[in-house]
Design an enzyme around this catalytic site. Sequence first.
Site, PDB file in Angstrom:
ATOM      1  N   MET A  18      69.985  45.004  66.249  1.00  0.00           N
ATOM      2  CA  MET A  18      71.018  45.515  67.155  1.00  0.00           C
ATOM      3  C   MET A  18      71.902  46.562  66.507  1.00  0.00           C
ATOM      4  SD  MET A  18      72.319  42.498  69.606  1.00  0.00           S
ATOM      5  CE  MET A  18      71.865  40.991  68.809  1.00  0.00           C
ATOM      6  N   ASP A  37      75.178  48.865  55.572  1.00  0.00           N
ATOM      7  CA  ASP A  37      74.267  47.723  55.441  1.00  0.00           C
ATOM      8  C   ASP A  37      73.971  47.485  53.965  1.00  0.00           C
ATOM      9  OD1 ASP A  37      72.196  46.532  57.861  1.00  0.00           O
ATOM     10  OD2 ASP A  37      71.695  46.037  55.778  1.00  0.00           O
ATOM     11  N   ASP A  63      78.002  45.284  51.403  1.00  0.00           N
ATOM     12  CA  ASP A  63      77.797  43.855  51.612  1.00  0.00           C
ATOM     13  C   ASP A  63      79.096  43.354  52.223  1.00  0.00           C
ATOM     14  OD1 ASP A  63      77.758  41.107  51.463  1.00  0.00           O
ATOM     15  OD2 ASP A  63      76.890  41.025  49.456  1.00  0.00           O
ATOM     16  N   VAL A  64      79.042  42.908  53.464  1.00  0.00           N
ATOM     17  CA  VAL A  64      80.287  42.581  54.188  1.00  0.00           C
ATOM     18  C   VAL A  64      81.059  41.430  53.565  1.00  0.00           C
ATOM     19  CG1 VAL A  64      79.503  43.496  56.423  1.00  0.00           C
ATOM     20  CG2 VAL A  64      79.130  41.066  55.874  1.00  0.00           C
ATOM     21  N   ASN A  90      79.074  43.905  63.251  1.00  0.00           N
ATOM     22  CA  ASN A  90      77.809  43.443  63.815  1.00  0.00           C
ATOM     23  C   ASN A  90      76.971  42.611  62.840  1.00  0.00           C
ATOM     24  OD1 ASN A  90      75.200  43.859  65.604  1.00  0.00           O
ATOM     25  ND2 ASN A  90      74.688  44.645  63.576  1.00  0.00           N
ATOM     26  N   TYR A 155      75.735  28.168  62.232  1.00  0.00           N
ATOM     27  CA  TYR A 155      75.762  29.465  62.929  1.00  0.00           C
ATOM     28  C   TYR A 155      76.711  29.404  64.128  1.00  0.00           C
ATOM     29  CZ  TYR A 155      73.974  33.647  65.329  1.00  0.00           C
ATOM     30  OH  TYR A 155      73.863  34.877  65.953  1.00  0.00           O
ATOM     31  N   ILE A 188      68.072  37.997  71.891  1.00  0.00           N
ATOM     32  CA  ILE A 188      67.713  39.413  71.792  1.00  0.00           C
ATOM     33  C   ILE A 188      66.549  39.557  70.812  1.00  0.00           C
ATOM     34  CG2 ILE A 188      68.640  41.754  71.506  1.00  0.00           C
ATOM     35  CD1 ILE A 188      70.398  39.969  73.377  1.00  0.00           C
ATOM     36  N   THR A 190      64.987  40.944  67.978  1.00  0.00           N
ATOM     37  CA  THR A 190      65.322  41.717  66.778  1.00  0.00           C
ATOM     38  C   THR A 190      64.589  41.065  65.601  1.00  0.00           C
ATOM     39  OG1 THR A 190      67.159  40.334  66.077  1.00  0.00           O
ATOM     40  CG2 THR A 190      67.692  42.071  67.666  1.00  0.00           C
ATOM     41  N   THR A 193      65.174  37.287  65.303  1.00  0.00           N
ATOM     42  CA  THR A 193      64.556  36.301  66.203  1.00  0.00           C
ATOM     43  C   THR A 193      63.050  36.492  66.349  1.00  0.00           C
ATOM     44  OG1 THR A 193      65.103  37.793  68.014  1.00  0.00           O
ATOM     45  CG2 THR A 193      66.619  35.975  67.626  1.00  0.00           C
TER      46      THR A 193
HETATM   47  P1  NAD Z   1      69.028  41.322  62.239  1.00  0.00           P
HETATM   48  O1  NAD Z   1      68.751  40.227  61.263  1.00  0.00           O
HETATM   49  O2  NAD Z   1      67.899  41.872  62.998  1.00  0.00           O
HETATM   50  O3  NAD Z   1      69.851  42.481  61.526  1.00  0.00           O
HETATM   51  C1  NAD Z   1      71.009  42.166  60.803  1.00  0.00           C
HETATM   52  C2  NAD Z   1      71.402  43.318  59.917  1.00  0.00           C
HETATM   53  O4  NAD Z   1      72.553  42.895  59.168  1.00  0.00           O
HETATM   54  C3  NAD Z   1      70.329  43.690  58.882  1.00  0.00           C
HETATM   55  O5  NAD Z   1      70.204  45.087  58.804  1.00  0.00           O
HETATM   56  C4  NAD Z   1      70.847  43.091  57.583  1.00  0.00           C
HETATM   57  O6  NAD Z   1      70.439  43.816  56.428  1.00  0.00           O
HETATM   58  C5  NAD Z   1      72.354  43.199  57.802  1.00  0.00           C
HETATM   59  N1  NAD Z   1      73.104  42.263  56.964  1.00  0.00           N
HETATM   60  C6  NAD Z   1      72.877  40.945  56.756  1.00  0.00           C
HETATM   61  N2  NAD Z   1      73.754  40.460  55.871  1.00  0.00           N
HETATM   62  C7  NAD Z   1      74.573  41.488  55.526  1.00  0.00           C
HETATM   63  C8  NAD Z   1      75.668  41.619  54.648  1.00  0.00           C
HETATM   64  N3  NAD Z   1      76.106  40.585  53.909  1.00  0.00           N
HETATM   65  N4  NAD Z   1      76.267  42.818  54.543  1.00  0.00           N
HETATM   66  C9  NAD Z   1      75.830  43.880  55.255  1.00  0.00           C
HETATM   67  N5  NAD Z   1      74.787  43.829  56.078  1.00  0.00           N
HETATM   68  C10 NAD Z   1      74.160  42.634  56.215  1.00  0.00           C
HETATM   69  O7  NAD Z   1      70.120  40.696  63.262  1.00  0.00           O
HETATM   70  P2  NAD Z   1      70.402  41.061  64.794  1.00  0.00           P
HETATM   71  O8  NAD Z   1      69.603  40.146  65.639  1.00  0.00           O
HETATM   72  O9  NAD Z   1      70.352  42.508  65.011  1.00  0.00           O
HETATM   73  O10 NAD Z   1      71.912  40.534  64.901  1.00  0.00           O
HETATM   74  C11 NAD Z   1      73.042  41.392  64.867  1.00  0.00           C
HETATM   75  C12 NAD Z   1      74.262  40.548  65.211  1.00  0.00           C
HETATM   76  O11 NAD Z   1      74.097  39.971  66.512  1.00  0.00           O
HETATM   77  C13 NAD Z   1      74.480  39.366  64.268  1.00  0.00           C
HETATM   78  O12 NAD Z   1      75.856  39.160  64.075  1.00  0.00           O
HETATM   79  C14 NAD Z   1      73.876  38.213  65.024  1.00  0.00           C
HETATM   80  O13 NAD Z   1      74.413  36.980  64.625  1.00  0.00           O
HETATM   81  C15 NAD Z   1      74.250  38.570  66.440  1.00  0.00           C
HETATM   82  N6  NAD Z   1      73.428  37.981  67.490  1.00  0.00           N
HETATM   83  C16 NAD Z   1      72.071  38.087  67.472  1.00  0.00           C
HETATM   84  C17 NAD Z   1      71.335  37.546  68.534  1.00  0.00           C
HETATM   85  C18 NAD Z   1      69.838  37.665  68.613  1.00  0.00           C
HETATM   86  O14 NAD Z   1      69.240  37.008  69.486  1.00  0.00           O
HETATM   87  N7  NAD Z   1      69.185  38.472  67.806  1.00  0.00           N
HETATM   88  C19 NAD Z   1      72.000  36.883  69.573  1.00  0.00           C
HETATM   89  C20 NAD Z   1      73.392  36.794  69.533  1.00  0.00           C
HETATM   90  C21 NAD Z   1      74.100  37.353  68.500  1.00  0.00           C
END
Ligand code: NAD
Length: 249
Positions: A18, A37, A63-64, A90, A155, A188, A190, A193
Amino acid sequence: MKRVQDKVVLVTGGAMGMGQAHSELLAEQGAWVFAADMNQEKGQAVVEGIRKKGGKADFLKLDVTQEADWNAAVAQIIERAGRIDVLVNNAGILIMKPVQDTTNDEWDRIFAVNVRGVFLGTRAVIPHMQKAGKGNIINISSIYGLVGAPSAAAYEASKGAVRLFTKACAVDLAPFNIRVNSIHPGVIETPMTKDLLAIPEQRPALLGPTLLQRPAQPIEVSQAVLFLASDESSFVHGAELVVDGGYTA
Ligand code: NAD
């Protein structure tokens, strides 16, 4: 006029999933996007893709969970762009475990990224937004921050924390004209998931009560991010925007 023309936006977790979609859409709509990232290779590729399409973007290694990384990233944006208009918190990680099997380390890791990361990022941008007399923070929570679901105890607790942290910030930061909202995506497709959705027996459990009976594509959440990042949402503050195909209906 594009919808976020000339806004300076920082998107965490911008290298994949996302965060990548948010970065691409915001840049397409006129923003100068700083995609941050830990994954430099993938993040750099996202930025190059945006530039090839004529958008404005830069990669920042972040790194957040690390305050020093935040300070460096924010200082770099201020030095180059002079301000930060929008922060999209995000980045997040998921560990699927029921509470009884969750280790201390797993709990701490989830909270470090999903909660401490959002707190550190928010605190790092506040002085610059205060100085500018305006700001906009968008926190990505989840439907798992709204309702219970199986096997995601840490989570869910972390995403619930993001939901209420957002509201607390909305109260504290309103006097400075800094808007703060949360987005609650459903399921979603990604990298997060992908593996779970690929197992046919797992899919119905993951989709749960999603009324539209499908996972969404990242862009479908990015459209909500775009709305909140734009001035179209100028009176939306302390809100939770649910983008879940009816999961929580
Ligand atoms: P993803 O795993 O596909 O991507 C996450 C990104 O965050 C990656 O690029 C990763 O390198 C980066 N990341 C992880 N830890 C990090 C850190 N410590 N510092 C900096 N970057 C870091 O995840 P996604 O599915 O795109 O999710 C994005 C957000 O949406 C997240 O907060 C997730 O919890 C939330 N979310 C996801 C879903 C879903 O179904 N995919 C649903 C609801 C919420």
